[in-house]
Design an enzyme around this catalytic site. Structure first.
Site, short mmCIF file in Angstrom:
data_model
loop_
_atom_site.label_atom_id
_atom_site.label_comp_id
_atom_site.label_asym_id
_atom_site.label_seq_id
_atom_site.Cartn_x
_atom_site.Cartn_y
_atom_site.Cartn_z
N ASP A 138 0.89 -1.17 0.00
CA ASP A 138 0.00 0.00 0.00
C ASP A 138 0.92 1.21 0.00
OD1 ASP A 138 -1.89 1.45 2.83
OD2 ASP A 138 -1.52 2.19 0.78
N GLU B 158 -3.49 4.35 -2.49
CA GLU B 158 -3.95 3.93 -1.15
C GLU B 158 -5.45 4.12 -0.97
OE1 GLU B 158 -2.60 6.04 2.53
OE2 GLU B 158 -2.45 4.00 3.32
N GLU B 159 -5.95 5.26 -1.39
CA GLU B 159 -7.38 5.51 -1.20
C GLU B 159 -8.21 4.51 -2.00
OE1 GLU B 159 -5.24 7.97 -2.01
OE2 GLU B 159 -5.30 9.38 -0.33
N GLY C 240 5.81 5.85 -3.77
CA GLY C 240 6.35 7.18 -3.52
C GLY C 240 6.61 7.99 -4.76
N CYS C 241 6.15 7.50 -5.93
CA CYS C 241 6.51 8.17 -7.19
C CYS C 241 5.35 8.89 -7.85
CB CYS C 241 7.10 7.14 -8.16
SG CYS C 241 8.54 6.32 -7.51
N1 APR Z 1 -0.74 -1.03 -8.75
C1 APR Z 1 0.50 -0.65 -9.16
N2 APR Z 1 0.87 0.63 -9.33
C2 APR Z 1 -0.03 1.59 -9.08
C3 APR Z 1 -1.34 1.28 -8.63
C4 APR Z 1 -1.67 -0.10 -8.47
N3 APR Z 1 -2.88 -0.48 -8.06
N4 APR Z 1 -2.01 2.43 -8.47
C5 APR Z 1 -1.17 3.42 -8.80
N5 APR Z 1 0.02 2.92 -9.18
C6 APR Z 1 1.20 3.68 -9.60
C7 APR Z 1 0.84 4.92 -10.40
O1 APR Z 1 1.76 5.05 -11.48
C8 APR Z 1 1.06 6.04 -9.39
O2 APR Z 1 1.45 7.26 -10.02
O3 APR Z 1 1.86 4.10 -8.42
C9 APR Z 1 2.18 5.50 -8.55
C10 APR Z 1 2.26 6.13 -7.17
O4 APR Z 1 0.96 6.08 -6.60
P1 APR Z 1 0.55 7.15 -5.46
O5 APR Z 1 -0.70 6.70 -4.88
O6 APR Z 1 0.66 8.54 -5.96
O7 APR Z 1 1.69 6.88 -4.36
P2 APR Z 1 2.67 7.89 -3.60
O8 APR Z 1 3.38 8.75 -4.56
O9 APR Z 1 3.44 7.02 -2.67
O10 APR Z 1 1.70 8.83 -2.75
C11 APR Z 1 1.22 8.38 -1.53
O11 APR Z 1 -0.91 9.38 -1.83
O12 APR Z 1 -2.73 7.99 -1.80
C12 APR Z 1 -2.03 8.91 -1.08
O13 APR Z 1 -2.41 8.29 1.20
C13 APR Z 1 -1.46 8.24 0.14
O14 APR Z 1 -0.57 10.20 1.11
C14 APR Z 1 -0.24 9.04 0.39
C15 APR Z 1 0.25 9.39 -1.01
#
Ligand code: APR
Length: 567
Positions: free
Chosen positions: A345, A363-364, A476-477
């Site tokens: 997550d 995550e959401e 984190g990207c």
């Molecule tokens: N499976 C694989 N990769 C995914 C998926 C999935 N189900 N959903 C998204 N991704 C890829 C997308 O390319 C997305 O841009 O992962 C990338 C990073 O997703 P983010 O949710 O933006 O993760 P992050 O950058 O770590 O941000 C985390 O966002 O959702 C909130 O509560 C969370 O505050 C936290 C922040």
């Protein structure tokens, strides 16, 4: 860094059995095959030539099937000083029946303050002389919930009346336009809300009968776990729907639960948007399932907070582990393609992030598809740099399409996963929060890199044998602005140290997938170790600070041999 108390392993009564060979660190270099092995893309012969990848360049990757999907043999369900079980373990071990464990109310800072606690009181002015008297809040709440539950059909007005009655101080602050608009805009044939609201009220009302033992808070620095039933979770979430949890509506710095994410659903009900519509459709579907005898879930779920003591943090400069197995694909996503693996997550340190607000990324979406995860916000304190949360057994109730503004609830999901000996669905989710870089260049700093290595390692390392490999991606990207190549290498290093295989889903990012396959193959054929990679990252960060952006994968290709000659 949170100080660690207690030893995670002590609290666990789980023996591990290997289902798979444990030569996890051995990387099988595979001759490129024309099969659908994802590491050779979709089996197309690559065009070759400079800048293009060729099958042989990616031969070190493995198939998804080569990675370990396993579930430990758990033995009898048991509680301990670090593992609280909210169902009666004797009855469960004798009959697999789930009965609430007896216990007493704990109106105490180490526990969840329950809405029905006799110590949750409000002062009202009663009688002719309007004498201020203290009335148990649950008396007021249960009366309102009972009134709502007693009718076959009820509208949003009735729901709002109960919520505001439970939280009169927010009468002018909380808005409910999203809830009103949802009921108005959903087509009649799908609009079951007016019969559903009374059922959610009845579910919320039944909380004292289902949760009798106090729920401990999973506090920072504590290595603790909670196991509770899916029915207990549904009662807790029904109370969150009616915003009945006391002391949880303010995030002022000195508020009692300022270090916990909000749990009451009020923020979900206001600020109408397409996002809110789709989010509410997923949430209402969950309640529709858990209030129906035919679809009511019948298992357990475990929430486990894990962390690393300072003494357990790897000294990354002297880790001689070689890279473990890697599967890379740009197709599919973590949750749909990695059943049985530990699914990452991409979390916020406030677990669940913006799930009750406007957030709608990985995550959401995960929390909306598996709404039982939302209850972790009730008792999980903000994650420290050396901590993670692992949830075992959450059920997927819905499916979705799109992402962010294009997210759409796509109807029910029939979760066919098997259950383990503790009747938990065999789904394990690992919540690890990456650092949020306001300016991307801030991440090219070895203090930040080491923090991310420790965070990933904390989640990946597990409790010894018998744990599955990891399914991850661009952690984190996205919102957090991380460099996908750097984060991929960091996760590779953490997985190597943890002796875990990695399935990396680039979520449609072909360039990253191809680049990662190639660089992995190079690292493996050069017998690269974690310590050497750490040294390369130190050089890379130095260059990044000095010059304009350099691609990490290119930097590794250009410098790998001189890093070999140095050691
Ligand atoms: N499976 C694989 N990769 C995914 C998926 C999935 N189900 N959903 C998204 N991704 C890829 C997308 O390319 C997305 O841009 O992962 C990338 C990073 O997703 P983010 O949710 O933006 O993760 P992050 O950058 O770590 O941000 C985390 O966002 O959702 C909130 O509560 C969370 O505050 C936290 C922040």
């Amino acid at each position: 860094m949170a100080e660690w108390h207690g030893d995670c392993s002590r609290g666990s009564n789980r023996e591990g059995h290997q289902h798979y060979s444990d030569d996890k660190s051995l990387v099988r270099s595979r001759q490129a095959t024309s099969s659908s092995s994802s590491c050779t893309g979709d089996g197309r012969s690559s065009p070759g030539g400079e800048g293009k990848w060729r099958d042989v360049d990616t031969a070190s990757c493995c198939l998804l099937d080569d990675l370990k999907k396993c579930h430990k043999k758990l033995g009898r369900l048991n509680f301990s000083s670090t593992h609280t079980v909210l169902v009666d373990v004797s009855i469960f071990n004798a009959s697999e029946q789930l009965q609430p464990q007896d216990g007493r109310d704990m109106w105490h800072k180490g526990f969840v303050k329950m809405p029905f606690s006799p110590l949750s009181v409000v002062t009202t002015k009663t009688g002719l002389r309007k004498q201020p008297t203290q009335v148990p809040r649950w008396e007021i709440i249960s009366k309102k919930l009972d009134g709502l539950a007693s009718k076959k059909k009820r509208g949003v007005d009735d729901v709002v009346e109960v919520i505001i009655k439970c939280n009169p101080q927010y009468t002018d602050e909380w808005t409910f336009d999203a809830l009103f608009s949802l009921v108005k805009c959903i087509p009649k044939e799908e609009n079951y809300f007016d019969t559903l609201f009374p059922k959610i009220a009845a579910l919320a009302l039944s909380l004292p009968q289902h949760v009798k033992k106090a729920i401990p808070l999973l506090q920072t620095g504590q290595c603790t776990a909670i196991t509770l039933s899916q029915v207990q979770i549904s009662c807790l979430l029904a109370n969150a729907f009616f915003c009945t949890f006391p002391h949880r509506n303010t995030t002022r710095p000195n508020a009692e639960y300022h270090n916990y994410p909000p749990i009451n659903f009020n923020s979900l009900f206001g600020n109408w948007s397409d996002r809110k519509k789709e989010k509410l459709r997923a949430i209402m579907h969950y309640f529709n399932m858990v209030t129906d005898e035919n679809t009511k879930p019948k298992g357990l779920v475990t929430f486990e907070r894990r962390g690393l003591r300072d003494s357990e943090l790897p000294s990354w400069r002297s880790c001689d582990e070689k890279l473990s197995r890697l599967h890379v694909t740009s197709k599919g996503n973590i949750e749909a393609n990695s059943a049985g693996m530990l699914q990452v997550d991409f979390a916020s340190r406030w677990i669940g992030g913006g799930v009750l607000g406007n957030g709608l990324v990985q995550e959401e979406i995960l929390f909306l598809m598996n709404p039982e995860l939302i209850v972790s916000r009730l008792f999980t304190e903000r994650l420290a740099d050396n901590e993670c949360l692992i949830v075992t057994g959450s059920q997927q109730f819905s499916q979705y399409s799109g992402f962010g503004d294009n997210f759409e609830w796509a109807g029910p999901h029939n979760d066919k996963l098997k259950r383990d000996e503790w009747v938990r669905l065999q789904r394990q989710i690992l919540a690890i929060d990456a650092l949020h870089f306001k300016y991307p260049r801030d991440q090219y700093n070895m203090i930040k890199v080491t923090r991310e290595l420790n965070k990933a390692y904390c989640g990946f390392k597990g409790h010894g044998d018998g744990e599955p490999d990891i399914a991850t991606g661009k952690w984190g990207c996205g919102v957090f602005n991380g460099d996908p190549q750097l984060k991929a290498v960091i996760q590779l290093m953490a997985a190597a140290k943890a002796k875990k295989g990695l399935a990396f889903f680039t979520f449609g990012d072909e360039e990253l997938a191809n680049g990662l396959k190639q660089i992995y193959h190079l690292l493996v054929t050069e017998k690269m170790t974690v310590e050497k990679l750490y040294g390369l990252l130190e050089d890379y960060c130095a260059v990044q600070q000095a010059d304009s952006h350099v691609d990490l994968f290119k930097f590794i290709r250009d410098n790998i041999r001189c890093s070999r000659s140095q050691l």
